[in-house]
Scaffold this motif. Sequence first.
Motif, PDB file in Angstrom:
ATOM      1  N   ALA A 187      -3.651  -2.384   4.421  1.00  0.00           N
ATOM      2  CA  ALA A 187      -3.775  -1.222   3.526  1.00  0.00           C
ATOM      3  C   ALA A 187      -3.899   0.066   4.344  1.00  0.00           C
ATOM      4  O   ALA A 187      -3.297   1.088   4.006  1.00  0.00           O
ATOM      5  N   LEU A 188      -4.655  -0.009   5.440  1.00  0.00           N
ATOM      6  CA  LEU A 188      -4.792   1.172   6.310  1.00  0.00           C
ATOM      7  C   LEU A 188      -3.447   1.544   6.936  1.00  0.00           C
ATOM      8  O   LEU A 188      -3.095   2.723   7.030  1.00  0.00           O
ATOM      9  N   ALA A 189      -2.701   0.501   7.343  1.00  0.00           N
ATOM     10  CA  ALA A 189      -1.380   0.749   7.938  1.00  0.00           C
ATOM     11  C   ALA A 189      -0.454   1.404   6.919  1.00  0.00           C
ATOM     12  O   ALA A 189       0.344   2.285   7.263  1.00  0.00           O
ATOM     13  N   GLY A 190      -0.589   0.979   5.655  1.00  0.00           N
ATOM     14  CA  GLY A 190       0.214   1.572   4.577  1.00  0.00           C
ATOM     15  C   GLY A 190      -0.105   3.049   4.400  1.00  0.00           C
ATOM     16  O   GLY A 190       0.790   3.878   4.241  1.00  0.00           O
ATOM     17  N   VAL A 191      -1.400   3.376   4.437  1.00  0.00           N
ATOM     18  CA  VAL A 191      -1.817   4.782   4.313  1.00  0.00           C
ATOM     19  C   VAL A 191      -1.280   5.574   5.510  1.00  0.00           C
ATOM     20  O   VAL A 191      -0.760   6.692   5.352  1.00  0.00           O
ATOM     21  N   PHE A 192      -1.388   4.955   6.683  1.00  0.00           N
ATOM     22  CA  PHE A 192      -0.908   5.611   7.902  1.00  0.00           C
ATOM     23  C   PHE A 192       0.600   5.872   7.796  1.00  0.00           C
ATOM     24  O   PHE A 192       1.082   6.975   8.110  1.00  0.00           O
ATOM     25  N   ALA A 193       1.341   4.866   7.324  1.00  0.00           N
ATOM     26  CA  ALA A 193       2.799   5.016   7.172  1.00  0.00           C
ATOM     27  C   ALA A 193       3.114   6.124   6.176  1.00  0.00           C
ATOM     28  O   ALA A 193       4.033   6.922   6.386  1.00  0.00           O
ATOM     29  N   PHE A 194       2.324   6.182   5.100  1.00  0.00           N
ATOM     30  CA  PHE A 194       2.525   7.232   4.101  1.00  0.00           C
ATOM     31  C   PHE A 194       2.303   8.611   4.730  1.00  0.00           C
ATOM     32  O   PHE A 194       3.099   9.530   4.537  1.00  0.00           O
ATOM     33  N   CYS A 195       1.215   8.713   5.508  1.00  0.00           N
ATOM     34  CA  CYS A 195       0.904  10.004   6.144  1.00  0.00           C
ATOM     35  C   CYS A 195       1.996  10.391   7.148  1.00  0.00           C
ATOM     36  O   CYS A 195       2.270  11.564   7.362  1.00  0.00           O
ATOM     37  N   LEU A 196       2.602   9.381   7.750  1.00  0.00           N
ATOM     38  CA  LEU A 196       3.605   9.642   8.782  1.00  0.00           C
ATOM     39  C   LEU A 196       4.988   9.905   8.180  1.00  0.00           C
ATOM     40  O   LEU A 196       5.733  10.762   8.662  1.00  0.00           O
ATOM     41  N   LEU A 197       5.325   9.162   7.132  1.00  0.00           N
ATOM     42  CA  LEU A 197       6.702   9.216   6.616  1.00  0.00           C
ATOM     43  C   LEU A 197       6.883  10.114   5.394  1.00  0.00           C
ATOM     44  O   LEU A 197       7.985  10.577   5.139  1.00  0.00           O
ATOM     45  N   ILE A 198       5.829  10.313   4.637  1.00  0.00           N
ATOM     46  CA  ILE A 198       5.978  11.084   3.391  1.00  0.00           C
ATOM     47  C   ILE A 198       5.330  12.471   3.493  1.00  0.00           C
ATOM     48  O   ILE A 198       5.962  13.482   3.180  1.00  0.00           O
ATOM     49  N   LEU A 234      -7.560  11.255  -3.768  1.00  0.00           N
ATOM     50  CA  LEU A 234      -8.021  10.241  -4.737  1.00  0.00           C
ATOM     51  C   LEU A 234      -6.933   9.208  -5.016  1.00  0.00           C
ATOM     52  O   LEU A 234      -7.202   8.009  -5.083  1.00  0.00           O
ATOM     53  N   LEU A 235      -5.692   9.693  -5.166  1.00  0.00           N
ATOM     54  CA  LEU A 235      -4.580   8.775  -5.437  1.00  0.00           C
ATOM     55  C   LEU A 235      -4.340   7.857  -4.248  1.00  0.00           C
ATOM     56  O   LEU A 235      -4.073   6.660  -4.408  1.00  0.00           O
ATOM     57  N   ILE A 236      -4.441   8.435  -3.039  1.00  0.00           N
ATOM     58  CA  ILE A 236      -4.264   7.621  -1.828  1.00  0.00           C
ATOM     59  C   ILE A 236      -5.371   6.559  -1.767  1.00  0.00           C
ATOM     60  O   ILE A 236      -5.114   5.388  -1.480  1.00  0.00           O
ATOM     61  N   ALA A 237      -6.606   6.990  -2.072  1.00  0.00           N
ATOM     62  CA  ALA A 237      -7.734   6.052  -2.036  1.00  0.00           C
ATOM     63  C   ALA A 237      -7.533   4.936  -3.067  1.00  0.00           C
ATOM     64  O   ALA A 237      -7.800   3.759  -2.780  1.00  0.00           O
ATOM     65  N   ALA A 238      -7.015   5.300  -4.248  1.00  0.00           N
ATOM     66  CA  ALA A 238      -6.791   4.292  -5.291  1.00  0.00           C
ATOM     67  C   ALA A 238      -5.712   3.296  -4.847  1.00  0.00           C
ATOM     68  O   ALA A 238      -5.875   2.077  -5.004  1.00  0.00           O
ATOM     69  N   GLY A 239      -4.621   3.806  -4.269  1.00  0.00           N
ATOM     70  CA  GLY A 239      -3.539   2.938  -3.781  1.00  0.00           C
ATOM     71  C   GLY A 239      -4.033   2.031  -2.677  1.00  0.00           C
ATOM     72  O   GLY A 239      -3.720   0.834  -2.621  1.00  0.00           O
ATOM     73  N   PHE A 240      -4.847   2.614  -1.794  1.00  0.00           N
ATOM     74  CA  PHE A 240      -5.429   1.851  -0.688  1.00  0.00           C
ATOM     75  C   PHE A 240      -6.305   0.725  -1.236  1.00  0.00           C
ATOM     76  O   PHE A 240      -6.195  -0.431  -0.818  1.00  0.00           O
ATOM     77  N   PHE A 241      -7.152   1.061  -2.213  1.00  0.00           N
ATOM     78  CA  PHE A 241      -8.090   0.083  -2.756  1.00  0.00           C
ATOM     79  C   PHE A 241      -7.344  -1.045  -3.466  1.00  0.00           C
ATOM     80  O   PHE A 241      -7.662  -2.222  -3.292  1.00  0.00           O
ATOM     81  N   MET A 242      -6.333  -0.681  -4.268  1.00  0.00           N
ATOM     82  CA  MET A 242      -5.580  -1.695  -5.008  1.00  0.00           C
ATOM     83  C   MET A 242      -4.861  -2.653  -4.063  1.00  0.00           C
ATOM     84  O   MET A 242      -4.790  -3.851  -4.322  1.00  0.00           O
ATOM     85  N   SER A 243      -4.308  -2.124  -2.970  1.00  0.00           N
ATOM     86  CA  SER A 243      -3.606  -3.010  -2.035  1.00  0.00           C
ATOM     87  C   SER A 243      -4.605  -3.815  -1.204  1.00  0.00           C
ATOM     88  O   SER A 243      -4.358  -4.972  -0.872  1.00  0.00           O
ATOM     89  N   SER A 280       0.840  -1.200   0.000  1.00  0.00           N
ATOM     90  CA  SER A 280       0.000   0.000   0.000  1.00  0.00           C
ATOM     91  C   SER A 280       0.878   1.254   0.000  1.00  0.00           C
ATOM     92  O   SER A 280       0.637   2.199  -0.759  1.00  0.00           O
ATOM     93  N   PHE A 281       1.910   1.246   0.831  1.00  0.00           N
ATOM     94  CA  PHE A 281       2.832   2.382   0.938  1.00  0.00           C
ATOM     95  C   PHE A 281       3.518   2.651  -0.402  1.00  0.00           C
ATOM     96  O   PHE A 281       3.570   3.785  -0.880  1.00  0.00           O
ATOM     97  N   VAL A 282       4.007   1.572  -1.017  1.00  0.00           N
ATOM     98  CA  VAL A 282       4.720   1.715  -2.300  1.00  0.00           C
ATOM     99  C   VAL A 282       3.756   2.181  -3.399  1.00  0.00           C
ATOM    100  O   VAL A 282       4.102   3.056  -4.205  1.00  0.00           O
ATOM    101  N   LEU A 283       2.542   1.595  -3.415  1.00  0.00           N
ATOM    102  CA  LEU A 283       1.564   1.980  -4.445  1.00  0.00           C
ATOM    103  C   LEU A 283       1.221   3.460  -4.341  1.00  0.00           C
ATOM    104  O   LEU A 283       1.194   4.175  -5.337  1.00  0.00           O
ATOM    105  N   ILE A 284       0.960   3.907  -3.114  1.00  0.00           N
ATOM    106  CA  ILE A 284       0.550   5.308  -2.923  1.00  0.00           C
ATOM    107  C   ILE A 284       1.715   6.244  -3.251  1.00  0.00           C
ATOM    108  O   ILE A 284       1.557   7.211  -4.005  1.00  0.00           O
ATOM    109  N   THR A 285       2.897   5.920  -2.708  1.00  0.00           N
ATOM    110  CA  THR A 285       4.051   6.778  -2.961  1.00  0.00           C
ATOM    111  C   THR A 285       4.386   6.795  -4.448  1.00  0.00           C
ATOM    112  O   THR A 285       4.632   7.858  -5.031  1.00  0.00           O
ATOM    113  N   GLY A 286       4.362   5.613  -5.070  1.00  0.00           N
ATOM    114  CA  GLY A 286       4.682   5.510  -6.496  1.00  0.00           C
ATOM    115  C   GLY A 286       3.696   6.282  -7.350  1.00  0.00           C
ATOM    116  O   GLY A 286       4.095   6.993  -8.276  1.00  0.00           O
ATOM    117  N   SER A 287       2.404   6.160  -7.019  1.00  0.00           N
ATOM    118  CA  SER A 287       1.405   6.837  -7.851  1.00  0.00           C
ATOM    119  C   SER A 287       1.500   8.353  -7.679  1.00  0.00           C
ATOM    120  O   SER A 287       1.357   9.097  -8.649  1.00  0.00           O
TER     121      SER A 287
END
Lengths: 228, 400
Positions: free
Chosen positions: B328-339, B364-373, B32-39
């Motif tokens: 996926a939620l943890a990935g979003v949380f990590a993104f919000c915390l680290l990026i 929207l991009l975060i939601a898409a990354g979250f959904f895909m993961s 999730s983290f990689v998808l969101i950051t990458g997108s």
Amino acid sequence: MLLEIRKLRKEYRRGDAGFLAVNDVDISVGENDFIFITGRSGSGKSTLLNLIAGLARPSSGKIVFDGRDIGGANEKELAFLRNSQIGYIPQGHGILFNFTVLDNVLLPFYFYSREGDPKKRALSLLEQTGIPHLVGSYPDQLSGGELRRVSIARSLINSPCLLIADEPTGDLDPQTTNDILRMFERISAEGVTIILVTHEVDTVSCGNRHLIMEEGFIREADCFQRYP
Amino acid sequence: MRRLNAFNISLQNLRRRPFRSFCIASFVALLSFVLITGSLLTFSLRKGMSSMSDRLGADLILAPIGYQHSAEGVLLRGEPSAFYLDMEALDKISGVKGFSRTSPQLFIATMDSSHCSFPVQLIGYEPNTDFVIAPWLLGEVPGILAFGEVIVGSQIDATAGDKLMFFSSEYRVVARLEKTGMGFDTSVFFNMETARAALKEYFYYTGEDVRDVERAASIITADIDEGLDPVAFTREIHDALRLSGVDVIRPQDFIGELSRNLNLLMSVIFTLTAILWLLAVGVLTVLFTVILNERKGEFRIYRVLGATVGWIARFVLLEAALVSLFGALAGVFAFCLLILPFRALIDLGMILPYIQPRAGTAALLIAAGFFMSFLVGPLASLYSVLRIGPVSAASVWDGE
């Protein structure tokens, strides 16, 4: 008759060859019967129980349960029958280790939409099986005898008319075996029909009928003998 | 009292297998983290690139022949550079018909020494004719940009009222530009009068020949008359001005190579992300299959107790969905915390055209990354779910 089995066969394949695990079995089980089925390992006892419970499909023959031929029932109907009218105590402990003793007992109640709070009945069953103090314990903290008691309590949660027990004393010490059998006696006395399968002939200390299974065939024991 | 429905049973199973659940959730979280950051990275690069030619704000850039890359370096990446058009060329340009407006810019590269506050690109422009710098101004410049006053790019660490030292003179900051995603972000802007004074000092310190400083210009930004075909017009004047040593560049030509490189980079990011996603589905499919075999006995108990194969399938799917959801939620949380907290730093560190999306697009991009993961868990469990019927069925082998 609660259960009538006619010309029942179950064939399995072993490599290219087939063999009959259950062969032309005929049994009539009346209400309130307490039947022991004994036989050596591999004689087809568990397969017979699986067929009765609808967990396996017969190759041929007829199983009539409570006036209905269950051979034509679909998977959902068989599952509901198992849940509501048949209490099944599987071989081994058959307990779910991720749930407390109480949740294990309650579980079958929740598979289908039912009214009421089953907790009172579950606690009463645990009381009857002698383990009310283990309500909140997890199965990995219990002994073999205690696990078996949980399994028995769970099989009774939906007030079935038929109780099927597959080797319920298989790995228990004589004292615990005796306790468990006395429990089945009490359940039978309450009007529940019981079919109990075991390979230990000397556990046949109660019940009113004794059937012997050999290489898929079944017969009444020559003379019904209870072992003390 | 809580009901033992499929949801509670799934949750309890996950809770009672903390290590297994943690490992699967961590795997999904990483994805999730990689998808969101990458997108977000890809989107920002794409946006930065696509709007770069628009942001440059001129139809054509006229620069000395041979200095196209230097001009590109100054305008797009803020790489300090100094070059000048010949005087004859300037005369020639002023005679060309078809330009609706033109404005000169003068580039001076500061030095990394005690003479300057920091090495930076200085750009002189003509406020009266300019149409490239002014649109980026944050607020109004108080009065006319006077001699000794400067405007700074968005990434220059100075605010209005600060003093900056270049060569042997001090300059007062009077305004800032908003973020352009171009070289303007790291440049300092003077009016032409100030720039020419700075150019004299630059020549003094570098020892270069003093040119006709009063008319010096590095590039001419130009817009062409409406109705003219930019490509045909460029071709037409290109030949005419070439002899005078002037190159006619369209902003699209500027970003041509950069665009190809960025497209390649984005393709790599996209491919790696897609491979990672497929790998995650594959690894989890194998893992769930192994777990399925391990749980054969458990599923058989459910069936013995009256559960249908469909019910078990639903609950296994739900279990996979729940663990995937937590991951996926943890990935979003990590993104919000680290990026997210370091967005500004990433902006600063990026030497590529990079425009971060607005909050709505980012969400929207975060939601898409979250959904895909999140999808990975349920998808990976499908194979196991289809096998539940056969493995949970009673057989003579299980029984005896």
